[in-house]
Structure formats: C-alpha cells, structure tokens
Design a protein around this motif. Structure first.
Motif, mmCIF file in Angstrom:
data_model
loop_
_atom_site.group_PDB
_atom_site.id
_atom_site.type_symbol
_atom_site.label_atom_id
_atom_site.label_comp_id
_atom_site.label_asym_id
_atom_site.label_seq_id
_atom_site.Cartn_x
_atom_site.Cartn_y
_atom_site.Cartn_z
ATOM 1 N N VAL A 1 21.278 2.748 41.228
ATOM 2 C CA VAL A 1 20.626 3.845 40.945
ATOM 3 C C VAL A 1 19.188 3.737 41.304
ATOM 4 O O VAL A 1 18.588 3.566 40.384
ATOM 5 C CB VAL A 1 20.895 4.788 39.614
ATOM 6 C CG1 VAL A 1 22.303 5.215 39.318
ATOM 7 C CG2 VAL A 1 20.583 3.717 38.410
ATOM 8 N N MET B 1 29.379 5.952 42.632
ATOM 9 C CA MET B 1 28.578 7.032 42.114
ATOM 10 C C MET B 1 28.737 7.990 43.124
ATOM 11 O O MET B 1 28.431 7.891 44.424
ATOM 12 C CB MET B 1 27.137 6.639 42.034
ATOM 13 C CG MET B 1 26.146 7.946 41.586
ATOM 14 S SD MET B 1 26.612 8.595 39.828
ATOM 15 C CE MET B 1 25.504 7.379 38.859
ATOM 16 N N ILE B 2 29.200 9.318 42.691
ATOM 17 C CA ILE B 2 29.437 10.294 43.675
ATOM 18 C C ILE B 2 28.445 11.506 43.423
ATOM 19 O O ILE B 2 28.158 12.010 42.260
ATOM 20 C CB ILE B 2 31.138 10.958 43.581
ATOM 21 C CG1 ILE B 2 31.897 9.813 43.916
ATOM 22 C CG2 ILE B 2 31.117 12.156 44.625
ATOM 23 C CD1 ILE B 2 33.489 10.115 43.827
ATOM 24 N N GLY B 3 27.862 12.026 44.494
ATOM 25 C CA GLY B 3 26.873 13.117 44.382
ATOM 26 C C GLY B 3 25.951 13.056 43.402
ATOM 27 O O GLY B 3 25.513 14.295 42.796
ATOM 28 N N LEU B 4 25.254 12.025 43.373
ATOM 29 C CA LEU B 4 23.961 11.709 42.433
ATOM 30 C C LEU B 4 22.893 12.667 43.073
ATOM 31 O O LEU B 4 22.669 12.573 43.976
ATOM 32 C CB LEU B 4 23.656 10.409 42.262
ATOM 33 C CG LEU B 4 22.349 10.116 41.233
ATOM 34 C CD1 LEU B 4 22.721 10.698 40.052
ATOM 35 C CD2 LEU B 4 22.055 8.611 41.585
ATOM 36 N N HIS B 5 22.512 13.722 42.258
ATOM 37 C CA HIS B 5 21.302 14.528 42.652
ATOM 38 C C HIS B 5 20.348 14.988 41.387
ATOM 39 O O HIS B 5 20.830 14.630 40.355
ATOM 40 C CB HIS B 5 21.995 15.849 43.194
ATOM 41 C CG HIS B 5 22.667 16.651 42.359
ATOM 42 N ND1 HIS B 5 23.877 16.151 41.792
ATOM 43 C CD2 HIS B 5 22.162 17.741 41.789
ATOM 44 C CE1 HIS B 5 24.417 17.179 41.009
ATOM 45 N NE2 HIS B 5 23.246 18.157 40.801
ATOM 46 N N PRO C 1 31.495 11.801 34.217
ATOM 47 C CA PRO C 1 30.115 12.560 34.656
ATOM 48 C C PRO C 1 28.985 11.846 33.890
ATOM 49 O O PRO C 1 29.416 11.364 33.110
ATOM 50 C CB PRO C 1 30.389 13.815 34.427
ATOM 51 C CG PRO C 1 31.406 13.899 33.269
ATOM 52 C CD PRO C 1 32.530 12.902 33.346
ATOM 53 N N TRP D 1 19.001 14.382 36.384
ATOM 54 C CA TRP D 1 19.780 13.635 37.524
ATOM 55 C C TRP D 1 21.410 13.843 36.818
ATOM 56 O O TRP D 1 21.339 13.429 35.578
ATOM 57 C CB TRP D 1 19.306 12.296 37.569
ATOM 58 C CG TRP D 1 18.103 11.972 38.523
ATOM 59 C CD1 TRP D 1 16.883 12.138 37.895
ATOM 60 C CD2 TRP D 1 17.867 11.938 39.682
ATOM 61 N NE1 TRP D 1 15.745 12.026 38.825
ATOM 62 C CE2 TRP D 1 16.467 12.004 39.951
ATOM 63 C CE3 TRP D 1 18.886 11.712 40.755
ATOM 64 C CZ2 TRP D 1 15.921 11.688 41.116
ATOM 65 C CZ3 TRP D 1 18.445 11.624 42.050
ATOM 66 C CH2 TRP D 1 16.711 11.465 42.235
ATOM 67 N N SER D 2 22.132 14.131 37.859
ATOM 68 C CA SER D 2 23.678 14.178 37.413
ATOM 69 C C SER D 2 24.418 13.619 38.741
ATOM 70 O O SER D 2 24.000 13.842 39.717
ATOM 71 C CB SER D 2 24.036 15.483 37.105
ATOM 72 O OG SER D 2 23.051 16.298 36.182
ATOM 73 N N GLY D 3 25.612 12.941 38.411
ATOM 74 C CA GLY D 3 26.561 12.747 39.347
ATOM 75 C C GLY D 3 28.173 12.413 38.422
ATOM 76 O O GLY D 3 28.071 12.647 37.266
ATOM 77 N N THR E 1 24.776 12.065 33.258
ATOM 78 C CA THR E 1 23.563 12.808 33.489
ATOM 79 C C THR E 1 22.437 12.348 32.802
ATOM 80 O O THR E 1 22.565 11.641 31.396
ATOM 81 C CB THR E 1 23.596 14.424 33.209
ATOM 82 O OG1 THR E 1 22.460 15.063 33.404
ATOM 83 C CG2 THR E 1 24.147 14.574 31.754
ATOM 84 N N GLN F 1 38.065 14.600 39.969
ATOM 85 C CA GLN F 1 36.556 14.765 40.226
ATOM 86 C C GLN F 1 36.212 16.282 39.614
ATOM 87 O O GLN F 1 35.102 16.367 38.984
ATOM 88 C CB GLN F 1 36.291 14.554 41.527
ATOM 89 C CG GLN F 1 34.479 14.597 41.601
ATOM 90 C CD GLN F 1 34.146 14.319 43.234
ATOM 91 O OE1 GLN F 1 35.106 13.687 43.986
ATOM 92 N NE2 GLN F 1 32.982 14.634 43.402
#
Length: 206
Positions: free
Chosen positions: A168, A58-62, A132, A69-71, A134, A193
């Motif tokens: 997660v 998982m990259i950049g989960l925020h 992606p 939540w998105s990544g 979310t 990406q």
C-alpha cells in the motif's frame, strides 16, 4: 536484510510496537465465509522466508470522499492442501525499518473473528477468500501525529505463524475518531468478492 525476508522474521514480529488492538473473540464465522465442519484437523496456513501457503492481493484500492481508502484483500491458497486461518483482527505496517507497528484494528460491521482453530476459516486448495479493508489517511478529530505511515499492510493470523504483506505505497493510517479509535477496519473472510464489497457498502463506504 531485504524487506521480503524481514516479513517472515519472527524477531521482527516480536519487536513490533504494540498499540491498542480491538480484540474480538468467539466461535462465530460469517455466513458468507467458506464452511467446513471443523478446522481442528486441517493444516494451519503458514509461511516461511521463501514461500507462503496463502498469496495475498489487494483488489480495487481507491480513495473516496473524506480521505477514505477502501479495497478488498484476496487471499488464495497456493499450497497443496486445504489450510485454516484463525485469530483476531491484527493488522500491522512497516512504519519503522526492521519491525512492524501494530495498527489499532477494528472489525467492519457485526462480524466476529474466530480466535480458535476449530472454528477458523478453511481455505480449500486453489480457492480464495476475500476481506474488505478501509482506513482514513487524514484524521477527522485526532492530531496528525496519531497517524501511522507505511508501505505495507501486514495481516497476521494463526498466532503469528501466518504473516501476509500487502503493498500500500505511501499508506497513512489515521484514527477514525479520537486518538484511541481504530486506524483501520477489516471484515471477516467472505466466499466472494461481491460479499466482501457488500460489507463496505452496508456501512455506506463506496
């Protein structure tokens, strides 16, 4: 049995709690996904209890506004040969010990997941594809009881031959609308990406 071993136990997948799955079928593949004339003659990406052909990350989960939540999930072919992934959007989580709960899954944008091997996504040796994802951790309309919790987001492809667990921690997946609406959205595989992030941005998700 450890959580790692449980991920690749066929019995655990068979015992999964089945919720409503938004099914998508058809031969189309996203324009940005790795292209090859046919996946029919390419080995299936798979895994065992000890190793997997595909390494997920998982990259950049925020978290952003509205408890969203998105990544981007990076999937890298670590095997010694090209391999192919196919199948509908199927995401699960470890809601109950010993089994996976199938999440109500939707597709980002107008992408279509190929459900036949010949039109699947071929991942060359050492290369990656990006998808992606979310979800909402708080339901805007549906009751809180309609949310599903877990510490893993598990992608299932190739008719269950390939299961890809992605951590997660304390994940909470809630319906985006009424109780039967998607709990998580995922985009079709992309070559970069940047392309995967564009799928989120096109829907106004940052």
């Amino acid at each position: 049995m450890s959580a790692h071993r449980r991920l690749f136990t066929a019995a655990a997948l068979a015992a999964s709690t089945v919720l409503t799955l938004t099914a998508f079928s058809g031969p189309a593949i996203a324009a940005g996904s790795p292209a090859q004339s046919s996946g029919a003659d390419v080995a299936l990406c798979g895994n065992s209890e000890l190793e997997s052909d595909i390494a997920p990350k998982m990259i950049g989960l925020h978290e952003s506004a509205g408890s969203r939540w998105s990544g981007v999930v990076k999937l890298t072919n670590t095997s010694a040969q090209d391999c192919v992934m196919y199948g509908p959007a199927d995401l699960r989580t470890d809601h109950t010990s010993g089994e996976f709960t199938r999440l109500t899954t939707g597709v980002l944008g107008d992408g279509i997941f190929s459900t036949d091997r010949a039109h699947g996504t071929v991942v060359p040796v050492g290369r990656s594809v990006y998808q992606p994802v979310t979800w909402l951790s708080s339901p805007p309309i549906a009751p809180n009881a309609s949310c599903t919790t877990g510490n893993l987001l598990v992608m299932v492809r190739n008719g269950g031959v390939l299961t890809l667990p992605i951590p997660v921690k304390d994940g909470r997946f809630c319906p985006s609308g009424d109780i039967d609406s998607p709990q998580v959205l995922i985009g079709v595989p992309q070559r970069t990406q940047v392309d995967a992030l564009a799928q989120l941005q096109n829907l106004g998700i940052k």
